[in-house]
Design a protein around this motif. Structure first.
Motif, short mmCIF file in Angstrom:
data_model
loop_
_atom_site.label_atom_id
_atom_site.label_comp_id
_atom_site.label_asym_id
_atom_site.label_seq_id
_atom_site.Cartn_x
_atom_site.Cartn_y
_atom_site.Cartn_z
N LEU A 190 0.83 -1.20 0.00
CA LEU A 190 0.00 0.00 0.00
C LEU A 190 0.87 1.26 0.00
CD1 LEU A 190 -3.09 0.65 0.17
CD2 LEU A 190 -2.72 1.06 2.60
N PRO A 191 0.64 2.19 -0.94
CA PRO A 191 1.43 3.42 -0.94
C PRO A 191 1.32 4.15 0.40
CG PRO A 191 0.17 3.21 -2.98
CD PRO A 191 -0.31 2.12 -2.07
N ALA A 192 2.38 4.80 0.79
CA ALA A 192 2.43 5.48 2.08
C ALA A 192 1.43 6.62 2.18
CB ALA A 192 3.84 5.99 2.34
N THR A 193 0.98 7.11 1.04
CA THR A 193 0.03 8.23 1.04
C THR A 193 -1.42 7.78 1.15
OG1 THR A 193 0.02 8.17 -1.39
CG2 THR A 193 1.56 9.70 -0.33
N VAL A 194 -1.65 6.48 1.15
CA VAL A 194 -3.01 5.94 1.16
C VAL A 194 -3.35 5.43 2.55
CG1 VAL A 194 -4.56 4.20 0.18
CG2 VAL A 194 -2.87 5.33 -1.28
N GLY A 195 -4.49 5.88 3.09
CA GLY A 195 -4.95 5.42 4.39
C GLY A 195 -5.59 4.05 4.31
N LEU A 196 -5.70 3.40 5.45
CA LEU A 196 -6.27 2.06 5.52
C LEU A 196 -7.20 1.96 6.72
CD1 LEU A 196 -6.24 -0.90 4.43
CD2 LEU A 196 -4.33 -1.33 5.99
N SER A 197 -8.42 1.50 6.48
CA SER A 197 -9.39 1.29 7.56
C SER A 197 -9.82 -0.17 7.59
CB SER A 197 -10.64 2.17 7.36
OG SER A 197 -10.36 3.52 7.64
N THR A 198 -9.97 -0.70 8.79
CA THR A 198 -10.41 -2.09 8.95
C THR A 198 -11.92 -2.14 9.21
OG1 THR A 198 -10.13 -2.14 11.35
CG2 THR A 198 -8.18 -2.60 9.99
N GLY A 199 -12.42 -3.35 9.28
CA GLY A 199 -13.82 -3.56 9.62
C GLY A 199 -14.00 -3.80 11.11
N ARG A 200 -13.24 -3.09 11.90
CA ARG A 200 -13.28 -3.27 13.35
C ARG A 200 -14.72 -3.17 13.87
NH1 ARG A 200 -10.52 0.88 17.72
NH2 ARG A 200 -11.20 -0.21 19.62
N ARG A 204 -18.28 10.52 5.34
CA ARG A 204 -17.17 11.22 5.97
C ARG A 204 -16.18 11.72 4.91
NH1 ARG A 204 -15.77 10.52 11.31
NH2 ARG A 204 -17.43 9.64 12.60
N HIS A 205 -15.90 10.88 3.94
CA HIS A 205 -14.97 11.27 2.88
C HIS A 205 -15.51 12.49 2.11
CE1 HIS A 205 -11.99 10.85 -0.30
NE2 HIS A 205 -12.96 10.89 -1.19
N ALA A 206 -16.79 12.48 1.80
CA ALA A 206 -17.39 13.58 1.06
C ALA A 206 -17.35 14.88 1.84
CB ALA A 206 -18.83 13.23 0.68
N ARG A 207 -17.43 14.78 3.17
CA ARG A 207 -17.45 15.98 4.01
C ARG A 207 -16.06 16.37 4.54
NH1 ARG A 207 -21.12 15.74 8.75
NH2 ARG A 207 -20.93 13.47 8.79
N GLY A 208 -15.04 15.61 4.11
CA GLY A 208 -13.69 15.92 4.53
C GLY A 208 -13.37 15.58 5.96
N LEU A 209 -14.13 14.62 6.54
CA LEU A 209 -13.91 14.21 7.92
C LEU A 209 -12.97 13.01 7.98
CD1 LEU A 209 -17.59 14.39 9.22
CD2 LEU A 209 -15.77 16.08 9.56
N PRO A 210 -12.26 12.80 9.09
CA PRO A 210 -11.41 11.61 9.22
C PRO A 210 -12.26 10.34 9.13
CG PRO A 210 -10.95 13.21 10.96
CD PRO A 210 -12.20 13.67 10.28
N LEU A 211 -11.72 9.32 8.47
CA LEU A 211 -12.43 8.05 8.38
C LEU A 211 -12.21 7.24 9.65
CD1 LEU A 211 -12.61 9.04 5.45
CD2 LEU A 211 -12.35 6.68 4.72
N LEU A 212 -13.14 6.31 9.89
CA LEU A 212 -13.11 5.50 11.10
C LEU A 212 -12.14 4.32 10.95
CD1 LEU A 212 -16.97 5.32 11.68
CD2 LEU A 212 -15.37 6.85 12.84
N HIS A 213 -11.71 3.81 12.09
CA HIS A 213 -10.98 2.55 12.20
C HIS A 213 -9.70 2.52 11.35
CE1 HIS A 213 -14.70 1.67 14.06
NE2 HIS A 213 -15.35 1.28 12.99
N THR A 214 -9.00 3.65 11.27
CA THR A 214 -7.76 3.69 10.50
C THR A 214 -6.64 3.01 11.29
OG1 THR A 214 -7.23 5.88 11.39
CG2 THR A 214 -8.40 5.79 9.29
N VAL A 215 -5.72 2.42 10.55
CA VAL A 215 -4.57 1.75 11.15
C VAL A 215 -3.30 2.29 10.50
CG1 VAL A 215 -5.82 -0.35 11.75
CG2 VAL A 215 -4.76 -0.16 9.50
N GLY A 216 -2.19 2.09 11.18
CA GLY A 216 -0.92 2.56 10.65
C GLY A 216 -0.45 1.72 9.49
N THR A 217 0.23 2.35 8.57
CA THR A 217 0.81 1.66 7.42
C THR A 217 2.29 1.99 7.33
OG1 THR A 217 0.25 3.49 5.94
CG2 THR A 217 -1.34 1.70 6.12
N PRO A 218 3.06 1.15 6.66
CA PRO A 218 4.48 1.43 6.54
C PRO A 218 4.74 2.72 5.78
CG PRO A 218 3.96 -0.80 5.80
CD PRO A 218 2.67 -0.09 6.01
N GLY A 219 5.87 3.34 6.04
CA GLY A 219 6.26 4.53 5.30
C GLY A 219 5.71 5.79 5.91
#
Length: 301
Positions: free
Chosen positions: A77-87, A286-301
């Motif tokens: 996954l590119p370092a500029t791309v966020g990642l959210s789980t199905g927590r 949330r994406h449309a309104r510019g809000l942080p997305l839920l359940h994000t996790v850290g990624t390399p880079g």
């Protein structure tokens, strides 16, 4: 997103102006508008599209998974791309699976099923869960749910997490905690700190007759060490996950009478798709309104 039925669920109630593109990158060519993709929504998949396809998605900002595990996604996954789980999507179902597996072994349900198939009525001596000392490795949604139920059944419960905090022991204490653990439940994400966490040392420390239940990821446990201990009859194991997954034909865990295996169905309750659709619609909003997305996790880079 690869699932047409899921796309139709999500479409109802999605923010105005959202374009949903069906695409299963594992089997289908890239869509014409691949460069316009901003959010990539996955179903159950152990890994993402890979570097070549990511490079063709310059507008991609976030990936949404339906699983809690994400170890296979972070490699490319590119370092500029966020990642959210199905927590939270599968917590109740997975906690139930762990409890069902432990109870099945203690109550000797597999033995009773084998007798039924042979039309034999022979009462078995069984064990009870209440009062057994339980260690739950994982302080998240699944771990919290298990603690509530297990304490209601009269089990003293120790919760183990990555680091020590109020009510949670650090994972470095696990070899010592194992000495007084009758039931060891694994419900923790797989990463460098948890890979092989339950090794030969931890398994050897468990009292004879202990039960190991893995609803996390197979590689949290040293498979060879576990096979040796269950084959010797020291411990029994409920495995909803294995390493490798699936186990190869002829592997001793398949036929060991001390082992109950289910094919990674812990979180697969029938209605999970409805809950996932709700989450994705929320994330799109949330994406449309510019809000942080839920359940994000850290990624390399």
């Amino acid at each position: 997103m690869p699932d047409i039925a899921m796309l139709e669920r999500i479409a109802a109630g999605s923010p105005a102006g959202t374009t949903l593109i069906p695409w299963d990158w594992r089997t289908a060519p890239a869509p014409d508008r691949i460069a316009d993709i901003e959010l990539l929504v996955s179903d159950f998949s152990v890994a993402g599209p890979g570097p070549e396809l990511y490079a063709r998605m310059p507008g991609l900002t976030h990936v949404q998974l339906c699983s809690s595990g994400y170890e296979g996604w972070v490699r490319d996954l590119p370092a500029t791309v966020g990642l959210s789980t199905g927590r939270g999507l599968h917590g109740a179902s997975t906690a139930e699976a762990a409890l069902a597996g432990v109870l099945s072994l203690l109550r000797r349900i597999p033995d009773a099923v084998a007798q039924q198939q042979r039309q034999i009525w022979d009462p078995l001596d069984v064990n009870v869960l209440g009062g057994r000392r339980v260690t739950v490795v994982g302080a998240g949604d699944i771990g919290r749910r298990l603690r509530t139920v297990l304490e209601a059944l009269g089990c003293p419960v120790t919760t183990v997490g990555r680091s020590a905090r109020d009510g949670v022991a650090p994972s470095t204490d696990l070899p010592e905690l194992a000495r007084t653990t009758d039931v060891l439940v694994l419900a923790v994400p797989l990463d460098d700190s948890t890979r092989g966490l339950v090794d030969a040392r931890v398994l050897a420390a468990l009292p004879a007759g202990a039960v190991v239940a893995n609803v996390a990821r197979g590689a949290v446990v040293d498979t060879d060490a576990l096979a040796a201990h269950v084959s010797a009859g020291r411990v029994s194991a409920y495995l909803d996950v294995t390493d490798p997954e699936p186990l190869p034909a002829g592997h001793p865990l398949w036929t060991c009478p001390q082992v109950l295996i289910t094919p990674h169905t812990g979180g697969g309750a029938i209605d999970w798709r409805e809950r996932y659709a709700d989450l994705v619609r929320d994330q799109l909003d949330r994406h449309a309104r510019g809000l942080p997305l839920l359940h994000t996790v850290g990624t390399p880079g």
